[in-house]
Design an enzyme around this catalytic site. Structure first.
Site, short mmCIF file in Angstrom:
data_model
loop_
_atom_site.label_atom_id
_atom_site.label_comp_id
_atom_site.label_asym_id
_atom_site.label_seq_id
_atom_site.Cartn_x
_atom_site.Cartn_y
_atom_site.Cartn_z
N ASP A 250 0.83 -1.20 0.00
CA ASP A 250 0.00 0.00 0.00
C ASP A 250 0.87 1.25 0.00
O ASP A 250 1.49 1.59 1.02
CB ASP A 250 -0.91 0.00 1.23
N ASP B 99 -1.08 6.29 -7.10
CA ASP B 99 -1.40 5.22 -6.17
C ASP B 99 -1.36 3.88 -6.89
O ASP B 99 -2.03 3.69 -7.90
CB ASP B 99 -2.79 5.47 -5.56
#
Length: 439
Positions: free
Chosen positions: A115, A317
């Site tokens: 992440d 991201d």
């Protein structure tokens, strides 16, 4: 479609493959990764790997995850921009890629969610009062000789958004949608391939609640905060190279000096990283405009601006599948694609994507306009397969982008087959076209 800069969309078996037309193709060599002595590499596995899904179905699954992730981003921004004294939650745990690592001495192997939008490294630990089903046995700290509880006076304990001090440093880490992990902070040895790293601070979660975690056995945060793996390794560089969403081969994460690249200025595109004091974990980029075909879209300069309260802006991201653009900018992109692609628009909503076209029966190729993202100092022209997804069996071709309100996200479909280098020393992010299954 006269005078339109375009790419060809060519039929291949049951799927439509996207290739550059001769008039618009550029010569790009596959660069060999330089041989270095330090750092390490980790193979990444897509969460849908091994499932019998078409490329289109993988995108659809990712869109569903991405919508939840986007809502969590927004929830965090709302809390951060308010005057509330409540501690703001951090970012979501569910992502798109899993990485293998080993924890403890002797090392026990686990798969964890990668992440880039959060910081904490954590895994589920015995004894568990509340634990989700995970694919590997739950880590038992009593069996590891290198496990030790983190002191309450340590800087990393103080860096936690919420902590208490009882039997060592106890943490509570929330993800904005009532998902959370709670337990003891510890110092432990992590092993990546053949490289062991001692004294890494990680959360030993004994109470873990919420959806999105069960794909792995915990999470490895690669954000910009002090608790992340990047910060703790004190290695200012990391990069990843993501294979195509329908590729069965693994993607790659490179840490430390292995992340460095050698390329000419014309091959590599570099843009500054922007930091927000309100949202310190995120990798913000300055997006200044978008071109579709030969048309520079009339997007207001303020559209992608990062505000002082942490709202707005655009982040890159790895855990979000498609790119989400602020609504006014997305509407301009959608309008321009619709006007430049000479195909009927499909309004059925059957795909979950917002802009789709009906493919002509029996056609061997169609034309799609070029797409260029103009980041500060870097004009990034995307290959057609990084923004148009087509499926002959469904008779549809769709734009792999969606609309958002406020925050925008540059997703992983747009990043596939690019080496994406984060250099936190220079405060830059670079894109290098790369055949990711060959590095």
């Amino acid at each position: 479609m006269a005078n339109m800069s375009c790419l060809s969309l060519v039929v291949a078996l049951a799927m439509f493959a996207l290739v550059s037309s001769p008039a618009s193709s550029t010569s790009r060599r596959v660069l060999e990764h330089p041989k270095v002595q330090n750092g390490f590499r980790v193979k990444l596995k897509h969460v849908d790997s091994g499932k019998n899904l078409t490329k289109f179905e993988r995108i659809q699954h990712g869109v569903k995850r991405g919508r939840h992730r986007l809502q969590r981003f927004k929830a965090m921004a709302l809390v951060a921009s308010s005057n509330s004294e409540i501690d703001a939650p951090v970012l979501p745990g569910n992502g798109e890629f899993l990485m293998k690592l080993a924890i403890g001495t002797p090392p026990e192997t686990y798969s964890a969610i990668l992440d880039t939008g959060s910081d904490l490294i954590w895994t589920q630990c015995k004894p568990c009062t509340q634990c989700f089903d995970q694919p590997t046995p739950i880590f038992d700290p009593k069996k590891s000789s290198s496990f030790s509880k983190l002191s309450c006076s340590s800087k990393l304990c103080e860096a936690l958004p919420q902590s208490t001090c009882s039997d060592g440093c106890e943490y509570l880490y929330g993800y904005g949608d009532y998902s959370s992990t709670q337990g003891i902070m510890a110092s432990e040895t992590l092993t990546f391939g053949k490289v062991s790293v001692p004294n890494v601070a990680l959360g030993c979660g004994e109470d873990n609640e919420g959806s999105g975690f069960s794909q792995g056995s915990g999470l490895v945060g690669l954000g910009r905060g002090p608790l992340s793996l990047v910060s703790q390794l004190k290695e200012p560089k990391f990069s990843y190279c993501l294979t195509s969403v329908d590729d069965t081969k693994s993607s790659t994460l490179l840490m430390g000096s292995l992340a460095s690249v050698k390329a000419s200025a014309s091959e590599i595109k570099t843009t500054p990283l922007i930091q927000s004091s309100a949202q310190p974990s995120f990798y913000y980029l300055s997006l200044e405009g978008i071109t579709v075909g030969e048309t520079s879209l009339p997007i207001k300069k303020s559209t992608f601006s990062l505000q002082d309260d942490g709202s707005g802006g655009l982040i890159i991201d790895s855990g979000t599948t498609i790119t989400y653009l602020e609504q006014s900018a997305f509407d301009l992109v959608a309008k321009e694609f619709t006007s430049q692609i000479n195909l009927p628009v499909d309004n059925s909503g059957s795909t979950g994507l917002e802009v789709c076209f009906t493919l002509p029966s029996g056609s061997t190729n169609i034309e799609v306009p070029k797409l260029v993202f103009h980041f500060h100092g870097a004009d990034l022209e995307l290959p057609a397969e990084n923004y148009m997804i087509a499926d002959a069996s469904m008779g549809l071709a769709c734009l792999a982008m969606g609309s958002s309100s406020g925050m925008s996200i540059f997703g992983n479909i747009q990043q596939q087959n690019m080496l994406v280098l984060h250099d936190l020393e220079k405060e830059t992010l670079s894109f290098l076209p790369t055949q990711c299954d060959q590095i």
